[in-house]
Design a protein around this motif. Sequence first.
Motif, PDB file in Angstrom:
ATOM      1  N   LEU A 277       6.981   8.509  -0.199  1.00 32.77           N
ATOM      2  CA  LEU A 277       6.842   7.133  -0.658  1.00 32.77           C
ATOM      3  C   LEU A 277       6.773   7.084  -2.181  1.00 32.77           C
ATOM      4  N   THR A 278       5.986   7.962  -2.755  1.00 30.35           N
ATOM      5  CA  THR A 278       5.823   7.985  -4.204  1.00 30.35           C
ATOM      6  C   THR A 278       7.099   8.430  -4.906  1.00 30.35           C
ATOM      7  N   LYS A 279       7.724   9.459  -4.394  1.00 31.15           N
ATOM      8  CA  LYS A 279       8.895  10.010  -5.068  1.00 31.15           C
ATOM      9  C   LYS A 279      10.149   9.164  -4.855  1.00 31.15           C
ATOM     10  N   TYR A 280      10.383   8.746  -3.614  1.00 32.67           N
ATOM     11  CA  TYR A 280      11.654   8.097  -3.281  1.00 32.67           C
ATOM     12  C   TYR A 280      11.566   6.594  -3.029  1.00 32.67           C
ATOM     13  N   GLY A 281      10.376   6.053  -2.838  1.00 34.49           N
ATOM     14  CA  GLY A 281      10.200   4.627  -2.621  1.00 34.49           C
ATOM     15  C   GLY A 281      10.176   4.244  -1.152  1.00 34.49           C
ATOM     16  N   THR A 282       9.653   3.070  -0.903  1.00 39.58           N
ATOM     17  CA  THR A 282       9.504   2.565   0.464  1.00 39.58           C
ATOM     18  C   THR A 282      10.850   2.389   1.145  1.00 39.58           C
ATOM     19  N   GLY A 283      11.827   1.851   0.436  1.00 38.01           N
ATOM     20  CA  GLY A 283      13.145   1.623   1.033  1.00 38.01           C
ATOM     21  C   GLY A 283      13.747   2.897   1.599  1.00 38.01           C
ATOM     22  N   ALA A 284      13.661   3.977   0.841  1.00 34.35           N
ATOM     23  CA  ALA A 284      14.184   5.256   1.319  1.00 34.35           C
ATOM     24  C   ALA A 284      13.369   5.763   2.495  1.00 34.35           C
ATOM     25  N   LEU A 285      12.060   5.580   2.431  1.00 35.63           N
ATOM     26  CA  LEU A 285      11.182   6.073   3.484  1.00 35.63           C
ATOM     27  C   LEU A 285      11.458   5.380   4.815  1.00 35.63           C
ATOM     28  N   ILE A 286      11.708   4.076   4.767  1.00 32.41           N
ATOM     29  CA  ILE A 286      11.936   3.328   6.010  1.00 32.41           C
ATOM     30  C   ILE A 286      13.421   3.189   6.345  1.00 32.41           C
ATOM     31  N   GLY A 287      14.285   3.719   5.506  1.00 27.07           N
ATOM     32  CA  GLY A 287      15.713   3.669   5.775  1.00 27.07           C
ATOM     33  C   GLY A 287      16.345   2.313   5.520  1.00 27.07           C
TER      34      GLY A 287
END
Length: 154
Positions: A98-108
């Motif tokens: 979440l910190t490195k890549y962001g919420t959007g990346a985390l949830i696809g």
Amino acid sequence: MNRTVTLGLGAAVLAGAAALAFGWGTSAPAQTVLMPSDPDVVALGQAVYVENCASCHGANLDGQPNWRSPGPDGRLPAPPHDETGHTWHHDGDTLFQLTKYGTGALIGDPDYQSNMPIYEGVLTDEEIIAVLSYIKSTWPQDIRDHHDALANRQ
């Protein structure tokens, strides 16, 4: 990539020594190790937190008011990172991503809008892990134990 929070002191010490000896770059280490009991890691994390996170999440990790309700822009305010928030409900791997890549990346969902910056290329993996270690170091022991148990389920 499978990252876990290591509970074993020996593994934490070895991983921490390797991280300090070799330095982590911008790609995630093979294993994410939070070290909330290591005073040097926690001190680094606190300094990085003050510089990069406190303006939104609060100097005392207390977050922004009404953090569970979207603001006028439709985005959620910054949640607290203390025991009153939900940070400790997420395993270390999730927090790191979440910190490195962001919420959007985390949830696809690349269209997900968030006020949370993406720290890839801004903070090193070592700095992200230090911040997460600092945050975890502030939680009461029962919450730290709960968070440790999340890693055991992975």
